[in-house]
Motif scaffolding. Structure first.
Motif, PDB file in Angstrom:
ATOM      1  N   PRO A 188      82.904 -51.720 -87.471  1.00 56.34           N
ATOM      2  CA  PRO A 188      82.650 -51.647 -89.129  1.00 56.34           C
ATOM      3  C   PRO A 188      81.317 -51.424 -89.625  1.00 56.34           C
ATOM      4  O   PRO A 188      80.856 -51.251 -88.899  1.00 56.34           O
ATOM      5  N   THR A 189      81.086 -50.624 -90.799  1.00 58.80           N
ATOM      6  CA  THR A 189      79.661 -50.210 -90.854  1.00 58.80           C
ATOM      7  C   THR A 189      79.493 -50.982 -92.275  1.00 58.80           C
ATOM      8  O   THR A 189      79.735 -51.084 -92.935  1.00 58.80           O
ATOM      9  N   VAL A 190      77.533 -50.884 -92.010  1.00 55.01           N
ATOM     10  CA  VAL A 190      76.597 -51.770 -93.672  1.00 55.01           C
ATOM     11  C   VAL A 190      76.061 -50.622 -93.938  1.00 55.01           C
ATOM     12  O   VAL A 190      75.167 -50.614 -92.406  1.00 55.01           O
ATOM     13  N   LEU A 191      76.072 -50.513 -95.167  1.00 53.78           N
ATOM     14  CA  LEU A 191      75.080 -49.212 -95.622  1.00 53.78           C
ATOM     15  C   LEU A 191      74.042 -50.428 -96.885  1.00 53.78           C
ATOM     16  O   LEU A 191      74.741 -50.187 -97.340  1.00 53.78           O
ATOM     17  N   GLY A 192      72.369 -49.955 -96.093  1.00 54.81           N
ATOM     18  CA  GLY A 192      71.890 -51.117 -96.578  1.00 54.81           C
ATOM     19  C   GLY A 192      71.242 -50.478 -98.023  1.00 54.81           C
ATOM     20  O   GLY A 192      70.883 -48.784 -98.115  1.00 54.81           O
ATOM     21  N   ARG A 193      70.479 -50.208 -99.271  1.00 54.71           N
ATOM     22  CA  ARG A 193      69.919 -49.942-100.348  1.00 54.71           C
ATOM     23  C   ARG A 193      70.895 -48.509-100.236  1.00 54.71           C
ATOM     24  O   ARG A 193      70.140 -47.948-100.874  1.00 54.71           O
ATOM     25  N   THR A 194      72.020 -48.806-100.532  1.00 50.05           N
ATOM     26  CA  THR A 194      72.566 -47.196-100.731  1.00 50.05           C
ATOM     27  C   THR A 194      72.470 -46.228-102.458  1.00 50.05           C
ATOM     28  O   THR A 194      72.739 -47.177-103.609  1.00 50.05           O
ATOM     29  N   PRO A 195      72.353 -45.443-102.419  1.00 52.06           N
ATOM     30  CA  PRO A 195      72.268 -44.722-103.499  1.00 52.06           C
ATOM     31  C   PRO A 195      73.152 -44.651-104.642  1.00 52.06           C
ATOM     32  O   PRO A 195      73.767 -43.952-103.897  1.00 52.06           O
ATOM     33  N   ASP A 196      73.309 -44.855-106.085  1.00 54.31           N
ATOM     34  CA  ASP A 196      74.357 -44.217-107.031  1.00 54.31           C
ATOM     35  C   ASP A 196      74.887 -42.942-106.393  1.00 54.31           C
ATOM     36  O   ASP A 196      76.522 -42.745-106.460  1.00 54.31           O
ATOM     37  N   PRO A 220      79.255 -49.705 -98.550  1.00 58.28           N
ATOM     38  CA  PRO A 220      77.647 -49.828 -98.817  1.00 58.28           C
ATOM     39  C   PRO A 220      76.990 -50.966-100.089  1.00 58.28           C
ATOM     40  O   PRO A 220      77.559 -51.794-100.538  1.00 58.28           O
ATOM     41  N   LEU A 221      75.947 -51.185 -99.574  1.00 57.78           N
ATOM     42  CA  LEU A 221      75.469 -52.274-100.285  1.00 57.78           C
ATOM     43  C   LEU A 221      74.333 -52.135-101.597  1.00 57.78           C
ATOM     44  O   LEU A 221      73.732 -50.507-100.787  1.00 57.78           O
ATOM     45  N   THR A 222      73.662 -52.732-102.911  1.00 62.61           N
ATOM     46  CA  THR A 222      72.913 -52.086-103.157  1.00 62.61           C
ATOM     47  C   THR A 222      72.062 -53.329-103.590  1.00 62.61           C
ATOM     48  O   THR A 222      72.913 -54.196-104.098  1.00 62.61           O
ATOM     49  N   THR A 223      71.939 -53.065-105.084  1.00 60.52           N
ATOM     50  CA  THR A 223      70.611 -54.430-105.936  1.00 60.52           C
ATOM     51  C   THR A 223      70.789 -53.757-107.156  1.00 60.52           C
ATOM     52  O   THR A 223      71.180 -52.752-107.876  1.00 60.52           O
ATOM     53  N   PHE A 224      70.672 -54.805-108.047  1.00 55.87           N
ATOM     54  CA  PHE A 224      70.718 -54.671-110.015  1.00 55.87           C
ATOM     55  C   PHE A 224      69.478 -55.739-110.388  1.00 55.87           C
ATOM     56  O   PHE A 224      69.222 -56.995-109.260  1.00 55.87           O
ATOM     57  N   SER A 225      69.228 -55.620-111.392  1.00 55.99           N
ATOM     58  CA  SER A 225      67.966 -56.454-111.849  1.00 55.99           C
ATOM     59  C   SER A 225      68.934 -57.020-113.125  1.00 55.99           C
ATOM     60  O   SER A 225      68.491 -58.654-113.378  1.00 55.99           O
ATOM     61  N   ASP A 226      69.979 -56.726-113.971  1.00 56.65           N
ATOM     62  CA  ASP A 226      70.037 -57.352-115.157  1.00 56.65           C
ATOM     63  C   ASP A 226      72.041 -57.281-115.036  1.00 56.65           C
ATOM     64  O   ASP A 226      72.243 -56.132-114.857  1.00 56.65           O
ATOM     65  N   PHE A 227      72.477 -57.325-116.511  1.00 53.28           N
ATOM     66  CA  PHE A 227      73.369 -58.177-116.313  1.00 53.28           C
ATOM     67  C   PHE A 227      73.998 -56.544-116.939  1.00 53.28           C
ATOM     68  O   PHE A 227      75.144 -55.979-116.542  1.00 53.28           O
ATOM     69  N   ASP A 228      73.573 -55.841-117.360  1.00 50.86           N
ATOM     70  CA  ASP A 228      74.062 -54.997-119.178  1.00 50.86           C
ATOM     71  C   ASP A 228      73.959 -53.215-117.767  1.00 50.86           C
ATOM     72  O   ASP A 228      74.641 -53.218-117.976  1.00 50.86           O
ATOM     73  N   GLU A 229      72.933 -53.547-116.699  1.00 47.17           N
ATOM     74  CA  GLU A 229      72.750 -52.631-115.854  1.00 47.17           C
ATOM     75  C   GLU A 229      73.329 -52.500-114.611  1.00 47.17           C
ATOM     76  O   GLU A 229      74.734 -51.427-114.700  1.00 47.17           O
ATOM     77  N   VAL A 230      73.857 -53.556-114.484  1.00 45.24           N
ATOM     78  CA  VAL A 230      74.730 -53.605-113.344  1.00 45.24           C
ATOM     79  C   VAL A 230      76.146 -53.874-113.856  1.00 45.24           C
ATOM     80  O   VAL A 230      77.363 -52.573-113.483  1.00 45.24           O
ATOM     81  N   ILE A 231      76.896 -54.287-115.384  1.00 43.92           N
ATOM     82  CA  ILE A 231      78.147 -54.041-115.691  1.00 43.92           C
ATOM     83  C   ILE A 231      79.135 -52.255-115.888  1.00 43.92           C
ATOM     84  O   ILE A 231      79.282 -51.888-115.270  1.00 43.92           O
ATOM     85  N   SER A 232      76.822 -51.073-116.492  1.00 43.58           N
ATOM     86  CA  SER A 232      77.255 -49.930-116.580  1.00 43.58           C
ATOM     87  C   SER A 232      77.239 -49.161-114.996  1.00 43.58           C
ATOM     88  O   SER A 232      77.853 -48.182-114.961  1.00 43.58           O
ATOM     89  N   ARG A 233      77.140 -49.491-114.193  1.00 47.43           N
ATOM     90  CA  ARG A 233      76.967 -48.984-113.220  1.00 47.43           C
ATOM     91  C   ARG A 233      78.785 -49.451-112.556  1.00 47.43           C
ATOM     92  O   ARG A 233      78.609 -48.246-111.890  1.00 47.43           O
ATOM     93  N   ALA A 234      78.932 -51.029-112.463  1.00 49.33           N
ATOM     94  CA  ALA A 234      80.060 -50.863-111.945  1.00 49.33           C
ATOM     95  C   ALA A 234      81.337 -50.473-112.393  1.00 49.33           C
ATOM     96  O   ALA A 234      82.235 -50.236-112.223  1.00 49.33           O
TER      97      ALA A 234
END
Length: 480
Positions: free
Chosen positions: A368-376, A391-405
């Motif tokens: 079972p593998t976990v990747l941190g701060r994975t680039p888009d 894969p884990l990554t970060t976000f900072s605001d709502f509009d940004e994360v919805i667009s990426r998701a």
């Protein structure tokens, strides 16, 4: 209770071999040893199955709803009685732990129970006419013979969603299970036979998937196609079905985003995510597979997630304490390796796993593998991983994360973790998916409409909507 020798092709109410005598081997993904063989259907076998289904439809469609309901409920009862032996069949074929197999068989029985009830609730409609001596009505009738094409990751539940709904609507079925897990689907068909369904109502064929699919779909006897599979396969099936203007429903997988906002219960979100992500070794179409964590809580989430993952135990289903089995085949193992290598090359941090485990000389096991701060731009953030790679990554605001998701062509499921009702509502409405879990990831159930948008497919399985895909509305105007 049953083995491969008890089964075969199921045509005209009887099990039998291929007319050509050819067989295909089925392998244990934990040992790579042969479990048994199943028939490799010839074109003549497929024509027999289609003719059987055509005859079966002419009989089954005339069985009244309450009688259909009784037989479907009997199927559910038989499956529940046989959960232990059936679970061993499933675990041997798929590699999943026994606890997961038992749970899936329970959900499979639920499908038959649900459609036993829905078959009594196929309601028509009366419409007020414009003239006093005119009556307008809409009735629903079964679409006809159904070609049901299923996948291996949930080898009982996926066929059951199709078979139970089709039978509930009054259709007959030709089922093609996945080559990796045929005996599990055969066990469902045996339960249908033992419940007293008429000859030809359910038929099963095994062999070359692409050849069987094309043969069934090109036949004028088939009027409805239901598929669970990959996007590329779905597109091919859709093209074939278009030639005959056939009714189609399909669930084609996903790449589910997980949005963890900074007000969430971070530990609960991490532990729930880890448990769900690695269920069935990550081979779940609604598996959480892209983890967007607010930058203020990322470290806490990552630490809790990795701690939960390190508690998982790999092994064969019959070994004590095992809660993570192998991938289903070599393709899956090769894909997991490639995704990890690509992500690390592009800058992701390897937080856990990342290779085949020591001491496992055979079988398709991967840590079972976990990747941190994975680039888009990493492949694992773009392509459906369908394996034990998170894969884990970060976000900072709502509009940004919805667009990426929403930035992938998939749209099956999505997940949101927050304590804010406003945030939960806004995120659920903004995600371009067919299903959303808020602070919860166990979405599938017989009573809910399962399906996606965009390239994740069309139509819904389950719930009050599920039976509609197997029915055609007919409008009747009567002048008195």
């Amino acid at each position: 209770m049953y083995g491969y020798d008890d089964f075969g092709l199921y045509i005209g109410g009887a099990w039998g071999p291929s007319g050509g005598g050819r067989v295909k081997e089925v392998f244990d993904p934990a040992t790579e040893e042969v479990l048994g063989t199943v028939p490799d259907a010839t074109p003549e076998d497929l024509d027999r199955a289609l003719a059987s289904a055509e005859r079966g439809f002419s009989v089954w469609r005339r069985v009244q709803p309450w009688e259909r309901a009784a037989k479907l409920r009997k199927v559910a009862d038989l499956i529940r009685e046989r959960i232990e032996p059936y679970s061993k069949i499933m675990s041997a074929e798929s590699g999943k732990p026994l606890a997961e197999s038992r749970g899936e068989w329970g959900a499979t029985a639920d499908q038959f129970e649900w459609y036993a009830e829905e078959t009594k609730r196929i309601y028509g409609q009366l419409i007020e006419g414009r003239e006093p001596d005119v009556r307008l009505s809409v009735i629903y009738q079964p679409v006809g013979v159904v070609a049901a094409l299923s996948a291996w990751n949930f080898p009982a539940l996926l066929p059951a969603r199709k078979v139970a709904a089709a039978l509930g609507a009054g259709c007959s079925v030709v089922l093609k299970p996945a080559g990796e897990t045929p005996a599990t689907a055969m066990a469902i068909v045996q339960a249908c036979a033992d419940a007293g369904l008429p000859e030809g109502a359910v038929n099963l064929v095994t062999g070359n998937s692409s050849k069987i699919s094309e043969h069934l779909i090109r036949s004028p006897i088939v009027r409805k196609v239901s598929l669970t599979g990959s996007v590329p396969v779905g597109k091919q099936i859709l093209k074939l079905a278009a030639e005959g203007v056939k009714k189609v429903s399909m669930e084609l997988g996903g790449h589910a985003p997980v949005l963890v906002f900074d007000d969430a219960d971070v530990r609960q979100a991490a532990e729930t995510s880890a448990a769900t992500k690695f269920r069935n070794c990550g081979q779940v179409c609604i598996s959480p597979s892209r983890f967007f964590v607010h930058e203020r809580v990322y470290d806490e989430f990552a630490d809790s997630f990795v701690a939960a993952v390190k508690k998982l135990k790999l092994g064969r289903f019959d070994q004590d304490g095992v809660n993570l089995g192998p991938l289903a085949n070599q393709r899956g193992l090769d894909n997991a390796k490639a995704l990890v290598e690509d992500a690390v090359d592009k800058g992701a941090e390897l937080l856990a796993g990342g290779q085949q485990p020591a001491g496992f000389n055979r079988g398709y096991f991967f840590e079972p593998t976990v990747l941190g701060r994975t680039p888009d731009e990493a492949r694992v953030m773009i392509d459906e991983p369908f394996g034990p790679v998170a894969p884990l990554t970060t976000f900072s605001d709502f509009d940004e994360v919805i667009s990426r998701a929403n930035g992938v062509p998939f749209g099956l499921a999505g997940y949101v973790f927050t304590k804010s009702l406003r945030m939960a509502a806004q995120a659920s409405e903004a995600l371009e998916v067919g299903m959303v879990g808020v602070n919860d990831m166990m979405l599938a159930a017989a009573e809910i409409p399962f399906g996606g948008v965009k390239e994740s497919g069309m139509g819904r399985e389950g719930g009050s909507l599920g039976i509609k895909d197997y029915l055609e509305p007919k409008y009747v105007k009567t002048r008195l």
